[in-house]
Design a protein around this motif. Structure first.
Motif, mmCIF file in Angstrom:
data_model
loop_
_atom_site.group_PDB
_atom_site.id
_atom_site.type_symbol
_atom_site.label_atom_id
_atom_site.label_comp_id
_atom_site.label_asym_id
_atom_site.label_seq_id
_atom_site.Cartn_x
_atom_site.Cartn_y
_atom_site.Cartn_z
ATOM 1 N N HIS A 39 -28.262 -31.515 50.189
ATOM 2 C CA HIS A 39 -28.892 -31.655 49.290
ATOM 3 C C HIS A 39 -29.421 -30.313 48.658
ATOM 4 C CE1 HIS A 39 -31.958 -30.940 52.183
ATOM 5 N NE2 HIS A 39 -32.893 -30.569 51.364
ATOM 6 N N HIS A 40 -29.817 -30.117 47.404
ATOM 7 C CA HIS A 40 -30.367 -29.026 46.877
ATOM 8 C C HIS A 40 -31.386 -29.385 45.919
ATOM 9 C CE1 HIS A 40 -30.474 -25.008 44.729
ATOM 10 N NE2 HIS A 40 -30.284 -25.548 43.934
ATOM 11 N N MET A 41 -32.583 -28.868 46.088
ATOM 12 C CA MET A 41 -33.749 -29.110 45.262
ATOM 13 C C MET A 41 -33.952 -27.864 44.350
ATOM 14 S SD MET A 41 -37.344 -30.521 46.276
ATOM 15 C CE MET A 41 -37.872 -28.861 46.379
ATOM 16 N N PHE A 42 -34.289 -28.393 43.082
ATOM 17 C CA PHE A 42 -35.133 -27.315 42.233
ATOM 18 C C PHE A 42 -35.959 -28.049 41.183
ATOM 19 C CE2 PHE A 42 -32.412 -27.953 38.275
ATOM 20 C CZ PHE A 42 -31.455 -28.845 39.198
ATOM 21 N N THR A 43 -36.840 -27.260 40.513
ATOM 22 C CA THR A 43 -37.646 -27.794 39.675
ATOM 23 C C THR A 43 -37.383 -27.373 38.007
ATOM 24 O OG1 THR A 43 -39.213 -26.043 39.890
ATOM 25 C CG2 THR A 43 -39.567 -28.031 41.323
ATOM 26 N N LEU A 44 -37.684 -27.997 37.224
ATOM 27 C CA LEU A 44 -37.550 -27.836 35.693
ATOM 28 C C LEU A 44 -38.827 -28.151 35.170
ATOM 29 C CD1 LEU A 44 -34.003 -29.298 35.100
ATOM 30 C CD2 LEU A 44 -34.625 -27.163 35.222
ATOM 31 N N ASP A 45 -39.296 -27.048 34.129
ATOM 32 C CA ASP A 45 -40.431 -27.215 33.357
ATOM 33 C C ASP A 45 -40.032 -28.130 31.845
ATOM 34 O OD1 ASP A 45 -41.976 -26.114 35.473
ATOM 35 O OD2 ASP A 45 -41.693 -24.279 34.491
ATOM 36 N N LEU A 56 -36.682 -36.597 39.028
ATOM 37 C CA LEU A 56 -38.027 -37.194 39.262
ATOM 38 C C LEU A 56 -38.730 -36.602 37.985
ATOM 39 C CD1 LEU A 56 -36.914 -36.970 42.090
ATOM 40 C CD2 LEU A 56 -39.146 -37.424 42.850
ATOM 41 N N ASP A 57 -38.921 -37.493 36.952
ATOM 42 C CA ASP A 57 -39.759 -37.035 35.917
ATOM 43 C C ASP A 57 -41.091 -37.037 36.228
ATOM 44 O OD1 ASP A 57 -37.557 -36.661 34.014
ATOM 45 O OD2 ASP A 57 -37.546 -38.994 33.798
ATOM 46 N N LEU A 58 -41.923 -36.323 36.123
ATOM 47 C CA LEU A 58 -43.225 -36.218 36.563
ATOM 48 C C LEU A 58 -44.401 -36.145 35.500
ATOM 49 C CD1 LEU A 58 -42.479 -33.211 38.902
ATOM 50 C CD2 LEU A 58 -42.829 -35.636 39.648
ATOM 51 N N ALA A 59 -45.501 -36.670 35.809
ATOM 52 C CA ALA A 59 -46.699 -36.929 34.786
ATOM 53 C C ALA A 59 -47.640 -35.480 35.028
ATOM 54 C CB ALA A 59 -47.473 -38.117 35.099
ATOM 55 N N ARG A 60 -47.426 -34.960 36.173
ATOM 56 C CA ARG A 60 -48.192 -33.712 36.483
ATOM 57 C C ARG A 60 -47.448 -32.632 37.533
ATOM 58 N NH1 ARG A 60 -50.759 -37.929 38.677
ATOM 59 N NH2 ARG A 60 -50.760 -38.213 41.229
ATOM 60 N N ALA A 61 -48.020 -31.640 37.294
ATOM 61 C CA ALA A 61 -47.303 -30.666 38.180
ATOM 62 C C ALA A 61 -47.396 -31.051 39.767
ATOM 63 C CB ALA A 61 -47.863 -28.990 38.010
ATOM 64 N N VAL A 62 -46.481 -30.569 40.471
ATOM 65 C CA VAL A 62 -46.311 -30.600 41.912
ATOM 66 C C VAL A 62 -46.063 -29.443 42.636
ATOM 67 C CG1 VAL A 62 -46.488 -33.304 41.838
ATOM 68 C CG2 VAL A 62 -44.134 -31.647 41.998
ATOM 69 N N ASP A 63 -46.082 -29.504 43.965
ATOM 70 C CA ASP A 63 -45.594 -28.394 44.782
ATOM 71 C C ASP A 63 -44.593 -29.230 45.662
ATOM 72 O OD1 ASP A 63 -45.030 -26.117 46.148
ATOM 73 O OD2 ASP A 63 -47.283 -25.899 46.763
ATOM 74 N N PRO A 64 -43.128 -29.254 45.243
ATOM 75 C CA PRO A 64 -42.138 -30.030 45.982
ATOM 76 C C PRO A 64 -41.530 -29.301 47.289
ATOM 77 C CG PRO A 64 -41.281 -29.065 44.175
ATOM 78 C CD PRO A 64 -42.505 -28.571 44.273
ATOM 79 N N GLU A 65 -41.110 -30.416 48.114
ATOM 80 C CA GLU A 65 -40.559 -29.715 49.217
ATOM 81 C C GLU A 65 -39.599 -30.916 49.847
ATOM 82 O OE1 GLU A 65 -42.429 -28.731 53.938
ATOM 83 O OE2 GLU A 65 -43.617 -30.081 52.534
ATOM 84 N N ALA A 66 -38.526 -30.383 50.076
ATOM 85 C CA ALA A 66 -37.468 -31.292 50.641
ATOM 86 C C ALA A 66 -36.858 -31.067 51.811
ATOM 87 C CB ALA A 66 -36.178 -31.356 49.416
ATOM 88 N N PRO A 87 -40.367 -31.049 30.006
ATOM 89 C CA PRO A 87 -41.190 -31.616 30.822
ATOM 90 C C PRO A 87 -40.916 -31.285 32.350
ATOM 91 C CG PRO A 87 -39.897 -33.547 30.014
ATOM 92 C CD PRO A 87 -39.350 -31.980 29.391
ATOM 93 N N GLN A 88 -42.112 -31.388 33.086
ATOM 94 C CA GLN A 88 -41.934 -31.332 34.626
ATOM 95 C C GLN A 88 -40.893 -32.304 35.131
ATOM 96 O OE1 GLN A 88 -44.022 -29.012 36.248
ATOM 97 N NE2 GLN A 88 -45.636 -28.737 35.072
ATOM 98 N N ARG A 89 -40.019 -31.535 35.955
ATOM 99 C CA ARG A 89 -39.145 -32.467 36.560
ATOM 100 C C ARG A 89 -38.822 -31.931 37.984
ATOM 101 N NH1 ARG A 89 -35.078 -31.542 32.181
ATOM 102 N NH2 ARG A 89 -36.585 -30.203 31.739
ATOM 103 N N VAL A 90 -38.597 -32.833 38.963
ATOM 104 C CA VAL A 90 -38.008 -32.042 40.236
ATOM 105 C C VAL A 90 -36.552 -32.970 40.282
ATOM 106 C CG1 VAL A 90 -37.920 -32.364 42.861
ATOM 107 C CG2 VAL A 90 -40.172 -32.198 41.484
ATOM 108 N N VAL A 91 -35.754 -31.821 40.546
ATOM 109 C CA VAL A 91 -34.198 -32.186 40.454
ATOM 110 C C VAL A 91 -33.600 -32.162 42.063
ATOM 111 C CG1 VAL A 91 -31.856 -31.905 39.459
ATOM 112 C CG2 VAL A 91 -33.895 -31.584 38.101
ATOM 113 N N VAL A 92 -33.052 -32.978 42.314
ATOM 114 C CA VAL A 92 -32.307 -33.263 43.577
ATOM 115 C C VAL A 92 -30.790 -33.579 43.699
ATOM 116 C CG1 VAL A 92 -32.137 -33.763 46.065
ATOM 117 C CG2 VAL A 92 -34.315 -33.855 44.816
ATOM 118 N N ASP A 93 -30.023 -32.499 43.757
ATOM 119 C CA ASP A 93 -28.493 -32.800 43.824
ATOM 120 C C ASP A 93 -28.079 -33.097 45.057
ATOM 121 O OD1 ASP A 93 -28.024 -31.946 41.014
ATOM 122 O OD2 ASP A 93 -27.707 -30.134 41.472
#
Ligand SMILES: [Zn+2]
Length: 431
Positions: free
Chosen positions: A47-53, A96-106, A55-61
């Motif tokens: 897996h590879h995770m990154f974020t996009l702003d 993952l479309d987000l309603a607010r900012a998060v600090d993600p960890e995978a 709108p706020q998103r967390v993306v996991v390939d």
């Protein structure tokens, strides 16, 4: 249109599934500090995770196929607005479309007795949560009672309901989950503790989510707790084994075969509950337990004995003495701390009793009575007066008396009560 896309995606999945790993289920858990998304995998996957702003998103390939219907139903879960999937070469892109900012960890977790391979995505509250540097004095949860600063002269009791979220704890023959029973008793106990002036309860967990064992002790310390009570209802291989037990931490091995086994099971919680592998210094932390803590172990034994006597008055007590074993959740705590096995959920009679609200209430009554007695004996400087109590539905005079460690006749005299009938909502004076 979406239906069609789903169908095409589904066909694609069937074609490629044989080549790779499939996501069998996607589960979400909401806690105050983080929201967790768990992908149950049919095998190990990259897996590879990154974020996009914007709108706020967390993306996991993810190197696995993700059937669209596994994520379609996930909407408005904590910070997650929704989850989408798309094809990305030989991988699946999960957005993952987000309603607010998060600090993600995978992170991935290897199989254990309960689950197979898992990918865990934790969406931590920014500036807080399990992954944050442990600045104990800083509150990360303004919402709940967990992190509020203690008032002067208050004695803080940390109540830790074991397990939670994807870790059900022990499971009884009729399907009762330990995590649900202990949370119900923990909440009742917290209410009773708060009824006593001078005592204040903090619930380490107040919903159905998992908290790592180290995070539990960190929360207790952040709340400046004076006492730590961890609640469990374990299983044992022998279904006949029953009764409550109270455990304290021991560095010199377990006091019995049962204590050894119970400790082993409880210490596995992190593996089932899914704790990030970045949390590797658990072993180190336990080695660094200071010898000066010997006195808190002694105090813990005192507390454990009082609680054991209370539980004994309620029913069976297993073994009749305080047990000692190396519980991870009691390690690195510099306050008197005990782990209470309320009963054995593996025993069918006890499972039935544990489900009854009345029995849960009795357990909470017994525990609060013991805690009160312990605090009164060790901290005479605190005036533990529960001068007033407002009667709730279902209360009886003898319960109220027991809870506040007064006799029924004293209670009657103080409130000019003739009979046994008391109305809910009435305020009683506690002598
Ligand atoms: Zn447990």
């Amino acid at each position: 249109m979406r239906r069609l896309a789903g169908l095409v995606c589904g066909l694609f999945m069937v074609v490629t599934a044989q080549a790779g790993v499939v996501v069998e289920e996607v589960r979400t858990w909401n806690g105050p500090d983080h929201t967790r998304v768990v992908f149950d995998l049919s095998g190990p996957a990259e897996h590879h995770m990154f974020t996009l702003d914007n709108p706020q998103r967390v993306v996991v390939d993810l190197g696995a196929d993700v059937p669209a219907d596994a994520v379609d139903a996930i909407r408005d879960e904590g910070p997650i607005a929704r989850i989408r999937t798309g094809e990305r070469g030989d991988r699946t892109r999960v957005v993952l479309d987000l309603a607010r900012a998060v600090d993600p960890e995978a992170f991935t977790i290897r199989p254990n007795q309960t689950y197979g391979h898992r990918l865990v995505v934790d969406l931590n509250k920014p500036g807080g949560g399990a992954a944050a540097p442990a600045n104990d004095s800083q509150s990360t949860d303004e919402r709940g009672p967990v992190m509020t600063a203690p008032d002067d002269g208050e004695f803080v009791v940390a109540i830790d309901a074991g397990h939670g979220g994807e870790d059900p704890g022990a499971i009884g023959a009729s399907g009762t989950h330990e995590k649900d029973i202990v949370l119900a008793v923990a909440k009742k106990l917290a209410r009773r503790v708060n009824d006593i002036n001078g005592l204040r309860a903090v619930l380490i967990r107040d919903g159905d989510y998992y908290i790592g064992l180290r995070e539990r002790t960190r929360k207790a310390r952040a709340a400046e707790a004076d006492l730590f009570v961890s609640l469990h209802a374990d299983a044992f291989t022998d279904r006949r084994v029953k009764g409550s037990s109270v455990f304290v931490l021991s560095r010199n091995g377990a006091s019995s075969e049962m204590a050894r086994m119970v400790a082993r099971r409880e210490n596995q919680a992190d593996r089932i509950g899914g704790v990030s592998l970045q949390d590797k210094d658990e072993e180190l932390a336990s080695v660094l337990v200071d010898l000066s803590r010997a006195h808190t172990v002694e105090e813990s034994v005192g507390l454990a004995q009082v609680l054991l006597r209370e539980l004994d008055a309620l029913g069976d007590v297993h073994g009749g003495r305080v047990e000692k074993a190396g519980f991870a959740v009691l390690k690195s705590l510099d306050m008197p701390s005990v782990l209470v096995e309320l009963a054995f959920i593996s025993n069918p009679d006890e499972e039935r009793r544990l489900r009854s609200r009345d029995y849960q209430r009795q357990l909470a009554d017994g525990l609060v009575h013991g805690i009160r007695e312990y605090v009164a004996a060790t901290r005479p400087d605190l005036a533990l007066e529960a001068d007033q109590y407002t009667v709730r539905n279902g209360d009886t005079l003898s319960q109220i008396a027991h809870r506040h460690a007064v006799s029924v006749s004293e209670l009657r005299r103080a409130n000019d009560l003739g009979g046994d009938v008391i109305m809910a909502g009435r305020t009683l004076r506690i002598p």
